[in-house]
Design an enzyme around this catalytic site. Structure first.
Site, mmCIF file in Angstrom:
data_model
loop_
_atom_site.group_PDB
_atom_site.id
_atom_site.type_symbol
_atom_site.label_atom_id
_atom_site.label_comp_id
_atom_site.label_asym_id
_atom_site.label_seq_id
_atom_site.Cartn_x
_atom_site.Cartn_y
_atom_site.Cartn_z
ATOM 1 N N LYS A 114 0.804 -1.350 -0.166
ATOM 2 C CA LYS A 114 -0.168 -0.160 0.001
ATOM 3 C C LYS A 114 0.879 1.361 0.459
ATOM 4 O O LYS A 114 2.210 1.242 0.417
ATOM 5 C CB LYS A 114 -0.648 0.147 1.616
ATOM 6 N N TYR A 146 15.193 29.365 9.705
ATOM 7 C CA TYR A 146 13.772 29.859 10.498
ATOM 8 C C TYR A 146 13.822 30.299 11.496
ATOM 9 O O TYR A 146 13.866 29.162 12.356
ATOM 10 C CB TYR A 146 13.119 29.751 9.880
#
Ligand code: PLP
Length: 452
Positions: A63, A303
Site C-alpha cells: 500500500k 528560520y
C-alpha cells in the site's frame, strides 16, 4: 584533502550508471531502492512462516506506493522472494498492479480501503481482486457488481477484534452473516477469507499490550466459530502484521501480512534492530550539497534562529526540505538558539577527509532545503559543494555515522513508516539489482530510466 567518494553503487551496466547521472541532473536528491534487499526480506519472511507451518502464505503489503519505495518494482521483487499475495489499501493501487501485468496466476491481490458507494467494484471483480467487506453497504454493492458482471466476487470478511477501525463487531456479526449467507448460495460471493488487524503487536515488551493482543486473538477465534455456526467457513484466515509475523508464530494462520519488514525494518525500534530480525533496509536517501560556506560564531541558522553556531564553523545546505517529505519536526535546536533547548535534528552521514561523520539538521527544516553545521572548517574536513550526503540507508545506526530511517523517526518523533511514505515523488526512485532479481519480462515492466 578531499573526501572519499561515497557513491560506489553496483551499477548493472553503463546504462545504469548513465541513468544515475541523469537522475542527479534532474534532482539534487535520490532514493535508491535495493530490490535484492526487498526480495531477500521477503524470502526471510517466507522462511519464518515456513518454520511455524508448512502452509502459511505471505502477502507483501505494498500500500501507499509500497511505503514510498515504488509500487510495481517492489511488488515484483516481493513475488521474486516468494510472496503469493499482494495487499494494497486503495483499490486504485490494486488495479495498477494488475495493469502492470501481475495477473491472478501470479498473485492474489487484496484491497481494503474505499468508499463503497463509488469504488469500481465491477472492475475489481473482473480483475480477480479480492475485496475486504467490513460494512453491510459494501456487501450489497459488491453483490450488485458481481451480478452485473456475471462473476463471483472473492471477499474477505473483516472483523473488529479490538482495533476499533474497520470490521464487523461481534454485535454486528449476526446481521452480516444473514446478509452474506444467501449471496454465497446465489453464487455471487465467495467468502475466501476472515481477517482482522492488531493494535499493539509491536510492543512485545509491554505485558499489558501482550494481554490485549491475546484478547484480540481470542476474539478472532470467536468470530471464526460464529461464522462457522452461521454456515460460513473462510479458507484463508489472516491476522499477523510484521510485528506478529516476527514474534507470534502461533497466529500465522493461513496467511501473514507483513509490510514494514519487506522494506527492511522492524515495526518499532523498541523491538530491536532490523539485523536482529534478519532484515535489511532497502532504501537509501541521499542528496548533493548545494552550498558550503564559512560563518562566524553566533550565526543564526534558518528560520526562527533556533540554532546559533557555537564557534566559527562551516555550514552546508542539503537541498531537500519538507516539500520533499523531510519532516519539519526533525529540525535541530540548540540551547543558545531562540528556543533555549537542545533538540537533535535529523542525522546524516557526511564523508570527510577523516572518514564518515554524523552531522545533523541545524535549525529549522525549510520547504526545499535544510542546513547542517559541519562543526569545523569545510576545507579541513574536505567537504565540498556537490558532495553526496546520506540521510539514511541500510547502515549500522547513528553510532556508526550510518543513520537509518529509525534514527530519522526518532528525530522527527514519528515512525519509520511515515519517514518513507512522506517522501514525495519529486525525489527520483532508482532501483538496484533489478536485472539480477527479476526475470527479463518483469524488468521490461519497469521504467527503464529508473534502473541502475
Ligand atoms: C499496513 C497494514 C499491514 C502491514 O503492517 P506492517 O506493520 O507494516 O507490517 C497489515 N495489515 C493491514 C490491514 C494494514 O493496513
Amino acid at each position: 584533502m578531499s573526501a572519499p567518494n561515497a557513491e560506489k553503487w553496483p551499477f548493472s551496466d553503463p546504462q545504469g550508471e548513465a541513468n544515475y547521472h541523469a537522475a542527479r541532473r534532474a534532482y539534487p536528491a535520490q532514493a535508491i531502492v535495493d530490490l535484492a534487499a526487498i526480495r531477500d526480506n521477503m524470502r526471510h519472511l517466507v522462511g519464518v512462516v515456513g518454520e511455524s507451518s508448512g502452509t502459511t502464505e505471505v502477502m507483501g503489503v505494498v500500500k501507499a506506493d509500497a511505503y514510498g519505495h515504488g509500487l510495481v518494482p517492489v511488488a515484483l521483487a516481493a513475488l521474486a522472494g516468494g510472496a503469493t499475495w499482494l495487499g494494497t489499501a486503495q483499490a486504485r493501487e490494486a488495479l495498477l498492479l494488475r495493469a502492470a501485468g501481475i495477473g491472478p496466476d501470479r498473485a492474489h491481490i487484496l484491497t481494503w480501503v474505499n468508499n463503497p458507494l463509488c469504488v469500481p467494484y465491477g472492475e475489481l471483480i473482473a480483475n480477480s481482486i479480492d475485496l475486504s467487506v467490513a460494512t453491510l453497504t459494501a456487501v450489497e454493492r459488491i453483490a450488485d457488481a458481481a451480478r452485473a458482471t456475471g462473476l463471483t466476487a472473492r471477499v474477505h470478511v473483516k472483523v473488529d477484534t479490538g482495533f476499533g477501525r474497520n470490521g464487523f463487531t461481534l454485535e454486528q456479526l449476526p446481521e452480516a452473516i444473514a446478509a452474506l449467507r444467501p449471496l454465497i448460495d446465489e453464487g455471487v460471493l465467495d467468502v475466501v477469507g476472515q481477517w482482522s488487524h492488531l493494535a499493539v503487536a509491536d510492543a512485545p515488551q509491554d505485558a499489558g499490550f501482550v494481554h490485549e493482543t491475546d484478547m484480540q486473538i481470542e476474539r478472532f477465534e470467536r468470530f471464526t466459530s460464529e461464522l462457522r455456526a452461521g454456515g460460513i467457513d473462510p479458507r484463508v484466515r489472516h491476522l499477523a502484521n510484521t510485528a506478529a509475523t516476527l514474534t507470534r508464530p502461533q497466529i500465522h494462520y493461513d496467511l501473514v501480512r507483513p509490510g514494514i519488514a519487506l522494506y527492511g525494518y522492524e515495526a518499532d525500534p523498541a523491538m530491536g534492530t532490523p539485523g536482529d530480525f534478519g532484515l535489511t533496509p532497502a532504501m537509501t536517501l541521499q542528496a548533493q550539497l548545494s552550498s558550503v560556506k564559512d560563518v562566524p560564531a553566533g550565526s543564526g541558522l534558518s528560520y526562527g534562529r533556533v540554532y546559533l553556531t557555537g564557534e566559527r564553523t562551516s555550514v552546508a545546505i542539503v537541498p531537500v526540505g519538507y516539500a520533499d517529505g523531510i519532516h519539519r519536526s526533525a529540525s535541530g535546536f540548540d540551547e543558545a538558539g531562540a528556543r533555549h533547548e537542545y533538540k537533535p535534528g535529523g542525522p546524516l552521514r557526511v564523508d570527510t577527509a577523516y572518514g564518515p561523520k554524523l552531522m545533523r539538521v541545524s535549525g529549522r527544516v525549510c520547504m526545499d532545503q535544510f542546513i547542517i553545521d559541519l562543526h569545523g572548517s569545510a576545507q579541513e574536513l574536505g567537504v565540498h559543494i556537490g558532495d553526496t550526503v546520506r540521510l539514511f540507508g541500510p547502515g549500522a545506526g547513528e553510532a556508526a555515522a550510518e543513520p537509518t530511517a529509525d534514527d530519522w523517526a526518532r528525530a522527527a518523533d514519528t515512525i519509520s513508516y511515515e519517514i518513507f511514505t512522506c517522501l514525495r515523488n519529486r525525489v527520483p526512485r532508482l532501483y538496484l539489482h533489478a536485472r539480477s532479481v527479476l526475470p527479463p519480462e518483469d524488468v521490461a515492466r519497469l521504467d527503464p530510466q529508473s534502473l541502475l
